[in-house]
Structure formats: structure tokens, C-alpha cells
Motif scaffolding. Structure first.
Motif, short mmCIF file in Angstrom:
data_model
loop_
_atom_site.label_atom_id
_atom_site.label_comp_id
_atom_site.label_asym_id
_atom_site.label_seq_id
_atom_site.Cartn_x
_atom_site.Cartn_y
_atom_site.Cartn_z
N LYS A 89 -20.92 29.22 -25.54
CA LYS A 89 -21.02 30.01 -24.40
C LYS A 89 -21.72 31.52 -24.51
N GLY A 90 -22.83 31.73 -23.88
CA GLY A 90 -23.27 32.91 -23.95
C GLY A 90 -24.50 33.15 -22.83
N THR A 94 -26.63 29.52 -23.48
CA THR A 94 -25.67 28.63 -24.05
C THR A 94 -26.05 27.70 -24.90
N PRO A 145 -28.18 34.80 -14.50
CA PRO A 145 -28.27 36.17 -14.58
C PRO A 145 -26.89 36.75 -15.34
N ALA A 146 -27.12 37.96 -15.92
CA ALA A 146 -25.86 38.50 -16.64
C ALA A 146 -24.81 38.75 -15.60
N GLY A 171 -21.48 37.05 -16.19
CA GLY A 171 -20.17 37.63 -17.33
C GLY A 171 -19.18 38.16 -16.49
N GLY A 207 -13.12 34.35 -15.19
CA GLY A 207 -13.17 33.18 -14.50
C GLY A 207 -14.40 32.37 -14.46
N ASP A 243 -13.82 29.34 -16.66
CA ASP A 243 -13.10 28.31 -16.12
C ASP A 243 -13.92 27.56 -15.00
N LEU A 254 -16.87 26.84 -15.39
CA LEU A 254 -17.82 25.98 -16.12
C LEU A 254 -17.02 24.82 -16.54
N1 LIG Z 1 -24.75 38.20 -20.19
C1 LIG Z 1 -24.59 36.63 -19.58
N2 LIG Z 1 -25.54 36.25 -18.75
C2 LIG Z 1 -25.32 35.09 -18.51
N3 LIG Z 1 -24.01 34.26 -18.73
C3 LIG Z 1 -23.14 34.84 -19.28
C4 LIG Z 1 -23.27 36.07 -19.69
N4 LIG Z 1 -22.10 36.42 -20.37
C5 LIG Z 1 -21.25 35.41 -20.21
N5 LIG Z 1 -21.95 34.48 -19.46
C6 LIG Z 1 -21.38 33.27 -19.09
O1 LIG Z 1 -20.12 33.58 -18.38
C7 LIG Z 1 -19.17 32.46 -18.62
C8 LIG Z 1 -18.01 33.20 -19.49
O2 LIG Z 1 -17.10 32.44 -19.95
P1 LIG Z 1 -15.79 32.76 -20.53
O3 LIG Z 1 -16.05 33.69 -21.65
O4 LIG Z 1 -14.76 31.83 -20.98
O5 LIG Z 1 -15.12 33.54 -19.37
P2 LIG Z 1 -13.72 33.53 -18.78
O6 LIG Z 1 -12.62 33.42 -20.03
O7 LIG Z 1 -13.25 34.83 -18.17
O8 LIG Z 1 -13.71 32.48 -17.77
C9 LIG Z 1 -19.79 31.33 -19.54
O9 LIG Z 1 -20.32 30.20 -18.80
C10 LIG Z 1 -20.96 32.40 -20.37
O10 LIG Z 1 -22.14 31.44 -20.57
#
Ligand SMILES: Nc1ncnc2c1ncn2[C@@H]1O[C@H](COP(=O)(O)OP(=O)(O)O)[C@@H](O)[C@H]1O
Ligand SMILES: NC(=O)C1=CN([C@@H]2O[C@H](COP(=O)(O)OP(=O)(O)OC[C@H]3O[C@@H](n4cnc5c(N)ncnc54)[C@H](OP(=O)(O)O)[C@@H]3O)[C@@H](O)[C@H]2O)[C@@H](O)CC1
Length: 663
Positions: free
Chosen positions: A499-500, A503, A523-524, A527, A530, A533, A535
């Protein structure tokens, strides 16, 4: 495999990235038949720069452009683009960074009235200074940096697909001064994202930003982050893979008419059409069971909210029913939010495990029964140890869980008809698909089938691989995410979702080998706590609606997993109202191939195809024909910023995303 056909080809151009060797193979037949690719690349770049100046309200006759020109064909592209711009009245200074420069392109540039600043003491560029001392070389470098910083637009044409390793020498010194020394570009994602420093020039990279890992998406050393990249012929992996994709800025793809037939992309990007293929439209005779049931063993007394978010997300993502298993306090919370959830065991078409469950490092891990239950379930997916042999040759009945008597403890089985889908010691390959998230990652069996989808972020992937003998930190994963995602797939056999903002989804290819899909639809604002979760729940729902195909079709696992990421990202976009994305498809700049007569004339004039004189192409042949797919206004300021969201906003948006994709 990409097949021909115009609409398929255009979609492939936007969503498929090819490695350097494949791009060279695709350009070869065109070069052999005399197509002037370099002039076409230059025309596209000049077109983009002119549109950019227009967008910035800078008159071409007052604009200052600095061009960093390497000694290879990438520098040649830049010099010819510079000549084009000079023809439009733009003042262009070429800073040559190598010992030589592309001869024909350089002479075109000079004849068009361009100024030249040579940096290399050992330069052999005709008519230019050379043999100057170290002191003067330093002064020249200093001057070049100043010129570049004062320019309206900086064209980076130092290296393209011919780069090897991190930049060295003069290109490295320039990149350090004007860009970054490794690491991701430090920019806000939103707003005038492409340009948050009004005093710095806008950077247009030719083909690829110099110094990035073209095939692996790494940032191995100094590079200049681009606001825009004019990519030649086809996307390269660096345009899709983090972190390099963040250095490419907005990508304009100069379409030279490459024949994509028979060439496998290294990486593909998800789009709505592909994601829709993993969504199941309800049928006339459907009922809740046939639409797919997801079972969730998520949340814990320590992290109860994850049980709610995963279950609620799954229930909103196009399936018939959700079953929740967890501590009674979490059950109560789940029922408050998702009253339709069924508690306890029963037949499921997919599982979601681990979100909100403490990992082994957590002091509460030993007291958590969720971990025990998940461990017992995961034992059914154990298909043996990792080895370099084909894992499918492993004995599917060699299941330690049987010996431990754990099958009796595993939740599931069909409470309604007693037909337990996995209580008979069946092979891991026949088990329902499962999303293994967060706290369950450290209890993943050593080797699992591809319908096991793991969803780590960088830190979790580093921890998972460290448990398997790779000493790794989150920073290591972030620096080379594709390699580590592939390594995790290789070692575990699982479909890996790293994930990122972009992804990565890496899994088995139906023809053997590995397939990679990326999704950057969010979009960012995504981030947020939850979001992972949500996803996982969405993933469970996508896995449940494949009518049992995932156990048969490895490709479908990757596609369904990537579809979940895409839908999740689109939900974030919809919920936040933001136009910013982790990854956006390129704008195609169409470049008609000049008439054969023109090519013949060029050959007769003794100009190699990579060495076309700009004057030999009329405007009709190149420049004016270029803009057909590209607006004059690049719309850099028009991307809506949107607003912050929380995890529940995502869940609420999921049904509308599903409907939009199916509609
Ligand atoms: N800068 C970003 N832009 C787009 N999506 C993001 C960004 N940063 C995190 N994400 C997405 O947000 C979600 C974060 O998941 P995770 O790190 O497991 O968070 P949590 O544990 O709080 O639920 C992932 O699906 C990731 O791809
Ligand atoms: N694909 C297409 O359809 C078309 C492709 N075209 C264009 O051709 C480009 C490829 O051209 P290419 O093969 O000449 O290589 P290129 O990128 O100029 O790099 C070579 C130069 O870089 C230098 N260099 C290398 N590594 C370095 C380092 N670490 N640090 C510092 N320097 C380094 C190397 O120096 P050397 O190693 O020789 O000292 C040499 O000078 C491609 O990207 C596209 O723009 C278009 O013209 C037409 C259509």
C-alpha cells in the motif's frame, strides 16, 4: 500480452509500461524504415513547453528556457526541441553536460540562434570552448546553476533510457544543485502541486527525469524532480512505479505509433474498465448467498474499530452478506453500525483477517484470541516451505494443522447446511480467497497459494520479510518497493498488495512469471486512520464475488486485488472531492509520422534517423500536427483540492463507485 486494434492500443499506451529493452525493440523497426523519431520527440517536447509558457502567461518572446543537454540521443531530443523553441522566439540556452553533443541536433540548435554553455573541460563539441582549467570549470558550473534557477522553464535532457546507475560527474553536480540527492520529492500533493515554489523554474524532463531508475522505479542518487515529463513512444516502468513516478510529474506521452503487438508490459495500471471486470452484477436468480459472503476475523478488544470498519466496508462493496467473528464487545459495535452482519461461523466465499488484531510485537498479542483463531484458519492455506521448485508440486495434504487437530477449531463451515468448505483437510489451493492484513501478517504460513492476498504497508512488508531472513527497514522498502513486493511474492506465494499513494499489486501470471498492476486512484487525503481497514473489507468483498474463479486463475487474483485498491481509491476521490491522484494516466500527444517522401529525402541528405535536422521537417509534418490530443491550456491550477475525509466517508462512497464502474 497487448493485442493490436486502435482503441486497445491507445488504452494500452496509457496503462502499460515497457522496460527499456522492449522500448528499444519497439522503436527499432521504425528507425529501420527511416521514421525521424528524434524530431518527433523534439516536436512533442517543444509543444508541451509552449503550452506551459502559455499557461504561465509568459510571452514566448520574453521567456527564458535553459536546456541541460547530455551527450546521447536524449540530449539530441532536447537540442532539437530547443531549436523548435528558438524558432518560436523563445530564448534558449543549452548547457552541455557531456564531452560531446548529438552532432546534427547541436548544429540545428546553433543555427536556430541558441546560446551554448559547455561544462566539460574535455569537451570536443565543435566550435565550443574546451581545455579550460578546473577553476573555470567550477565557474561555468556555477553560472549554469544560476542560469537554470533563473529560467522560466528548465528542460532536463541529460539522460534518458540510456542512463546506467546513479548520476555521476557533471550531471550529478547539476542535479544535486537544482534537484534532490535521492529521496522522494518533498511537495504538497494538493493545490498547485506541480509548482509550490514560484521562484524556481518549471522542469520539463525529456523522456525520463535524468538519474531515476528507468526500469525499477528507484531514485538511486541525485535527480531533478520534473513537473512534466515528455515520454517517448511508450511509458517506461518509472512512470508508474514509486518512488520514481513521483519524480516524473505530469506525463505527456509522445505517440510514435509503436506496434505494441507481442510485447508484454513490465507494469500495468488499473483503470475503471479493468476494475469493473472484477465486480459481479447481480443475476436474476441471485440471493444473498450467491452474491458472495465475506467472513471477517478482525478487530480486537485493543483495536475494536477495525472490526467495525472492515465489516462495514465489505457490506458496502457489492456482496450479499457479511459474517463477523470477534470479541463480544466488538460484536456489539459491529451490530450497531452494520445490523445486517451475521455473527459467528458459516459458509463464506472469502475471508478478511488481521485488521485491528495485535501483531506479535504488541504486548497484548498473547492475550488475544483472534490471533489463535486466525492462526488455525491460516494453517489450512499452508502449502509447504518456500523453495525454488514450483510450489504447486508440494503435497497439498501435508498439513500440519491436521496433526495439531486445528481443523476442528477453525471458524467457518456452513452453519446453514453443514457443508464446511475447508473442514475436510482440502488443499490450500482449494481454500476460499483470503485477505491477510495487519496483525495477521506475522502468522502467515511460510508458503501460501495465490488466492491469499496480503495487504502490508511498507513497515509491515519490512517486518514480514525480516521474519523470513531479509534484514529490512520500512525505508528500504520505500526506496525500492517493486523489488521488495516481488520478493515477498516469491517467498510467500501470496498475491502482494503493497500500500501507498501508488499501491503495487504483484502476483502470479497465468503463463508463469510475475505480473504487476499499480493503482493510484486516490488523493493523498486517503492517508487517514482506518483507511487500511476499509481496504481490507473492500478486498474481502471483491474476493468473494469472483464465483470461485480465484482458486483456478492466478491472473484473476491480481486483477481482483488491484480492483479493490482502485475502488477504494476512487471512493476516496469521490468522498474528498479532490482531483489529485497518486497516479494519473498520461496525456497522449499524437505525432503523425512524416510522409515517406520526407523520410526518403532525409536519408538522401545523409541524415541518420536519430540525427534529423529540424529544418527538414515542416510545421505541417510535426509541430502543428502534434497538438491534436493536447489542450493548449495545461490546466495546472484547475485540479480541485477537495477536503479531508475519515474512514467512514470512504465506506459511504463505495456503492456509488461500484455503480459508476458498472454503469
Ligand atoms: N499519500 C497517499 N495517497 C493516497 N493514498 C494513500 C496515501 N497514503 C496512504 N494511502 C492509502 O491509505 C491506506 C492506508 O492504509 P494503512 O496504512 O493500513 O492505514 P490504517 O492502518 O490506519 O488503516 C492505504 O490504502 C494506502 O494505499
Ligand atoms: N525510445 C524512443 O522511441 C526514442 C528515444 N529517443 C531518445 O533517446 C534516448 C536514449 O538515448 P541514448 O541511448 O543515446 O541514451 P541517453 O539516455 O541519451 O543516455 C546516454 C548518455 O547518458 C550518459 N550517462 C549514462 N549514465 C550516466 C550516469 N549514471 N551519469 C551520468 N551520465 C550518464 C552517457 O554518458 P557516457 O556513459 O557515455 O559517458 C551518455 O552521454 C531516449 O531516452 C530518448 O530521449 C528519441 O530520440 C527518439 C525516440
Amino acid at each position: 500480452m497487448i493485442h493490436h486494434g486502435d482503441s486497445v492500443r491507445r488504452r494500452a499506451l496509457r496503462h502499460a509500461a515497457f522496460d527499456v529493452a522492449t522500448v528499444r525493440a519497439m522503436e527499432a523497426p521504425l528507425l529501420r524504415s527511416g521514421v525521424p523519431l528524434m524530431s518527433m520527440a523534439a516536436a512533442a517536447a517543444a509543444r508541451v513547453v509552449l503550452a506551459l509558457l502559455d499557461d504561465m502567461d509568459v510571452d514566448t518572446h520574453e521567456a527564458g528556457v535553459v536546456l541541460l543537454a547530455g551527450a546521447g540521443d536524449n540530449g539530441g531530443d532536447g537540442l532539437l526541441a530547443g531549436a523548435r523553441l528558438l524558432g518560436e522566439g523563445v530564448a534558449v540556452t543549452a548547457v552541455t553536460v557531456g564531452r560531446s553533443a548529438h552532432a546534427a541536433a547541436f548544429s540545428s540548435f546553433v543555427r536556430a540562434g541558441g546560446s551554448v554553455l559547455v561544462l566539460d573541460q574535455a569537451s570536443t563539441i565543435p566550435g565550443c570552448a574546451s581545455g579550460f582549467g578546473a577553476g573555470e570549470a567550477g565557474e561555468r558550473l556555477h553560472t549554469a546553476i544560476g542560469l537554470a534557477q533563473d529560467a522560466d522553464v528548465l528542460i532536463d535532457a541529460m539522460t534518458g533510457i540510456g542512463v546506467s546507475g546513479a548520476l555521476r560527474g557533471i550531471p550529478a553536480a547539476l542535479a544535486k544543485a537544482l534537484g534532490r540527492d535521492g529521496g522522494v520529492p518533498d511537495r504538497p500533493a494538493m493545490g498547485d502541486a506541480a509548482h509550490d515554489d514560484d521562484d524556481a523554474p518549471l522542469v520539463v524532463a525529456m523522456d525520463t527525469p535524468s538519474g531515476i531508475g528507468v526500469d525499477d522505479g528507484t531514485l538511486p542518487g541525485p535527480y531533478i524532480p520534473a513537473d512534466m515529463t515528455v515520454m517517448c513512444g511508450a511509458l517506461k516502468p518509472c512512470a508508474m512505479l514509486p518512488p520514481a513516478a513521483y519524480a516524473c510529474g505530469t506525463v505527456y506521452l509522445a505517440d510514435f505509433g509503436f506496434d505494441l503487438h507481442g510485447h508484454d508490459p513490465a507494469v500495468r495500471a488499473m483503470d475503471g474498465a479493468l476494475a469493473a471486470r472484477s465486480l459481479r452484477l447481480p443475476r436474476l436468480q441471485d440471493a444473498k448467498y450467491s452474491r458472495g459472503v465475506t467472513g471477517l476475523i478482525t478487530g480486537s478488544t485493543r483495536y475494536p474499530g477495525a472490526g467495525v470498519l472492515t465489516t462495514d466496508a465489505a457490506a458496502h462493496a457489492n456482496i450479499g452478506m457479511v459474517r463477523y467473528m470477534g470479541p463480544s464487545r466488538v460484536q456489539d459495535m459491529v451490530l450497531t453500525r452494520v445490523p445486517e452482519a451475521v455473527l459467528g461461523k458459516g459458509r463464506v466465499e472469502s475471508w478478511v483477517v488481521g485488521s485491528g488484531v495485535p501483531s506479535a510485537q504488541d504486548p497484548q498479542a498473547h492475550a488475544d484470541t483472534q490471533r489463535e483463531i486466525i492462526t488455525a484458519l491460516l494453517a489450512h492455506y499452508d502449502v509447504g516451505e518456500y523453495s525454488t521448485d514450483d510450489p504447486r508440486d508440494a503435497d497439498p495434504n501435508d498439513d500440519d494443522a491436521d496433526d495439531a487437530g486445528l481443523h476442528d477449531e477453525v471458524p467457518g463451515g456452513d452453519a446453514e447446511d453443514g457443508d464446511a468448505p475447508f473442514a475436510n483437510g482440502s488443499a490450500g489451493y482449494a481454500m476460499p480467497p483470503i485477505c491477510v492484513d495487519a496483525g495477521a501478517l506475522d502468522i502467515l504460513p511460510s508458503r501460501v497459494p495465490p488466492q491469499v492476498v496480503i495487504t502490508p504497508h511498507a513497515g509491515e512488508l519490512a517486518a514480514l520479510l525480516s521474519l523470513r531472513g531479509e534484514a529490512l527497514s520500512a525505508a528500504d522498502v520505500l526506496a525500492d518497493p517493486w523489488s521488495w513486493a516481488k520478493r515477498a511474492h516469491e517467498i510467500t506465494g501470496a498475491t502482494v498488495v503493497l500500500k501507498g499513494a501508488i499501491t503495487l499489486v504483484v502476483g502470479d501470471h497465468e503463463d508463469g512469471g510475475v505480473v504487476t498492476l499499480v493503482s493510484g486512484a486516490a488523493p493523498a487525503w486517503l492517508g487517514t486512520a482506518g483507511a487500511g481497514d476499509v481496504l481490507a473489507g473492500t478486498m474481502g468483498a471483491l474476493l468473494a464475488q469472483q464465483d470461485g474463479e480465484l482458486q483456478e486463475d492466478a491472473d484473476a487474483c491480481v486483477e481482483a486485488a488491484a480492483a479493490a485498491c482502485y475502488i477504494h481509491g476512487r471512493a476516496a476521490a469521490l468522498a474528498s472531492g479532490s482531483g489529485q491522484r497518486g497516479w494519473s494516466e498520461p496525456t497522449i500527444v499524437r505525432i503523425p509520422v512524416p510522409a515517406p517522401a520526407m523520410n526518403a529525402a532525409l536519408s538522401d541528405a545523409g541524415l541518420g534517423v536519430g540525427a534529423v535536422d529540424i529544418d527538414d521537417l515542416s510545421d505541417d509534418d510535426a509541430v502543428d500536427a502534434v497538438g491534436s490530443d493536447m489542450d493548449d491550456d495545461l490546466g495546472m491550477d484547475e485540479v480541485p483540492v477537495g477536503h479531508p475525509i475519515v474512514a467512514h466517508d470512504l465506506i459511504a462512497a463505495l456503492p456509488r463507485v461500484v455503480s459508476g464502474l458498472l454503469g
